[in-house]
Design an enzyme around this catalytic site. Structure first.
Site, PDB file in Angstrom:
ATOM      1  N   GLU A  36       0.832  -1.209   0.000  1.00 52.39           N
ATOM      2  CA  GLU A  36       0.000   0.000   0.000  1.00 52.39           C
ATOM      3  C   GLU A  36       0.870   1.264   0.000  1.00 52.39           C
ATOM      4  OE1 GLU A  36      -3.479  -2.005   2.861  1.00 52.39           O
ATOM      5  OE2 GLU A  36      -1.854  -0.839   3.733  1.00 52.39           O
ATOM      6  N   LYS A 197     -14.360  -2.040   7.401  1.00 48.10           N
ATOM      7  CA  LYS A 197     -13.717  -2.729   8.532  1.00 48.10           C
ATOM      8  C   LYS A 197     -12.230  -2.844   8.224  1.00 48.10           C
ATOM      9  CE  LYS A 197     -13.826  -7.625   9.909  1.00 48.10           C
ATOM     10  NZ  LYS A 197     -12.625  -8.159   9.244  1.00 48.10           N
ATOM     11  N   ASP A 198     -11.395  -2.430   9.186  1.00 51.60           N
ATOM     12  CA  ASP A 198      -9.951  -2.536   8.962  1.00 51.60           C
ATOM     13  C   ASP A 198      -9.264  -3.084  10.205  1.00 51.60           C
ATOM     14  OD1 ASP A 198      -9.735  -0.505  10.836  1.00 51.60           O
ATOM     15  OD2 ASP A 198      -8.367   0.715   9.632  1.00 51.60           O
ATOM     16  N   MET A 199      -7.923  -2.963  10.249  1.00 47.81           N
ATOM     17  CA  MET A 199      -7.175  -3.530  11.378  1.00 47.81           C
ATOM     18  C   MET A 199      -6.283  -2.498  12.084  1.00 47.81           C
ATOM     19  SD  MET A 199      -6.231  -7.234   9.681  1.00 47.81           S
ATOM     20  CE  MET A 199      -5.403  -7.849  11.128  1.00 47.81           C
ATOM     21  N   GLU A 200      -6.458  -1.216  11.753  1.00 43.28           N
ATOM     22  CA  GLU A 200      -5.596  -0.190  12.373  1.00 43.28           C
ATOM     23  C   GLU A 200      -6.327   1.087  12.806  1.00 43.28           C
ATOM     24  OE1 GLU A 200      -4.648  -1.448   9.208  1.00 43.28           O
ATOM     25  OE2 GLU A 200      -3.190  -2.884  10.029  1.00 43.28           O
ATOM     26  N   ASP A 223     -12.272  -6.098  -0.342  1.00 36.32           N
ATOM     27  CA  ASP A 223     -13.103  -7.304  -0.245  1.00 36.32           C
ATOM     28  C   ASP A 223     -14.454  -6.956   0.365  1.00 36.32           C
ATOM     29  OD1 ASP A 223     -10.799  -7.257   1.969  1.00 36.32           O
ATOM     30  OD2 ASP A 223     -12.661  -7.898   2.914  1.00 36.32           O
TER      31      ASP A 223
HETATM   32  N1  ADE Z   1      -8.271  -4.926   5.181  1.00 40.94           N
HETATM   33  C1  ADE Z   1      -8.708  -5.293   3.982  1.00 40.94           C
HETATM   34  N2  ADE Z   1      -9.788  -6.099   4.076  1.00 40.94           N
HETATM   35  C2  ADE Z   1     -10.044  -6.238   5.396  1.00 40.94           C
HETATM   36  C3  ADE Z   1     -11.007  -6.950   6.148  1.00 40.94           C
HETATM   37  N3  ADE Z   1     -11.945  -7.679   5.555  1.00 40.94           N
HETATM   38  N4  ADE Z   1     -10.946  -6.868   7.486  1.00 40.94           N
HETATM   39  C4  ADE Z   1      -9.995  -6.139   8.092  1.00 40.94           C
HETATM   40  N5  ADE Z   1      -9.062  -5.467   7.441  1.00 40.94           N
HETATM   41  C5  ADE Z   1      -9.079  -5.510   6.100  1.00 40.94           C
END
Ligand code: ADE
Length: 265
Positions: A36, A197-200, A223
């Site tokens: 990214e 939805k993400d992770m950060e 996604d």
């Molecule tokens: N980053 C990209 N797709 C994601 C997902 N489904 N959940 C968390 N972080 C993401």
């Protein structure tokens, strides 16, 4: 109006211009994955910092340069020292956000990256979102007030003029440390009214709020979480193409920010 000592040792005060009213000069862009980050490093012609501002041994990477007069820093948490994969997730995100603010004193933080999107809330692959608010979905503490602490809801810095200029969607962002989604996570994401939805994001928001640095969140959808395809497969399939869309959006955001004060965004 803030005031600070004049450094002369004499008792006295100098007035400091309101940071909302002077042009933005330093930006920190926090990006979790190398895939990214690199298109933007190239676009802005940034160079990896040879003398790291970060603690010795930490894998955190700063790419730095001047683009159209703006001091731009892309911060990538780097590869996990043991496993060699990108250090995704909230722990690395909060650490690099803290260390970057301490070292670089940015006027603005941009958390850029990919996200899963919910088609039921209007997200499609390749969409780029500006998050309006950010919360956690995997910190469940069912005790009064601790429950709210766990959710950790925060507002993104408001940028109405930026929004008007950009072809970008707006939605709420929910953060957790898993790529997949358990049924408990799903219930919390629905409670958070999230479109992406993400992770950060919520980790960056927490630290930025703690240290009172304005932050915005730009996320591109790789996604569809409520779709048919397995998340990991769809994510890997779309990562490179969607990263190009993310890069374009961030370039537009930076071009828009250029020469403006925070209060004009
Ligand atoms: N980053 C990209 N797709 C994601 C997902 N489904 N959940 C968390 N972080 C993401």
């Amino acid at each position: 109006m803030a005031s600070q000592g004049n450094g002369s040792g004499a008792v006295g005060e100098v007035t400091v211009a309101d940071p909302e009213k002077r042009p933005i000069s330093t930006i920190v862009i926090i990006i979790a994955m190398q895939t990214e980050a690199l298109p933007l490093v190239n676009k802005f012609q940034l160079k990896e910092d040879p003398d790291s501002v970060f603690p010795k041994g930490a894998p955190w990477v700063r790419y730095h340069g001047i683009y159209k007069g703006l001091n731009i820093n892309i911060i990538w948490p780097g590869k996990d020292l043991t496993l060699g994969v990108d250090s995704v997730g909230t722990i690395s995100a909060s650490l690099v956000t803290y260390a970057s603010i301490q070292a670089l004193q940015p006027d603005l933080i941009i958390n850029a990256g990919t996200a899963g999107g919910f088609k039921a809330k209007g997200a499609s692959i390749g969409d780029v979102f500006l998050a309006s608010e950010i919360a956690f979905h995997d910190r469940r503490i069912p005790i009064p007030v601790f429950d709210l602490y766990g959710v950790g809801l925060r507002q993104a810095f408001s940028t109405p003029n930026l929004l008007k200029k950009l072809n970008i969607k707006v939605g709420k962002l929910s953060t957790g440390d898993s790529l997949d989604m358990s049924s408990r996570d799903e219930a919390s994401i629905i409670a958070n009214d999230a479109t992406i939805k993400d992770m950060e994001g919520a980790a960056v928001a927490y630290v930025a709020d703690l240290l009172k640095v304005p932050a915005i969140f730009v996320k591109a959808v790789t996604d569809i979480v409520d779709g048919e395809k397995p998340t990991a497969e769809e994510f890997m399939q779309n990562l490179v193409a969607v990263t190009a869309a993310l890069g374009q959006a961030i370039t537009q955001v930076v071009d828009c920010i250029n020469g403006k004060c925070l209060s004009e965004l």
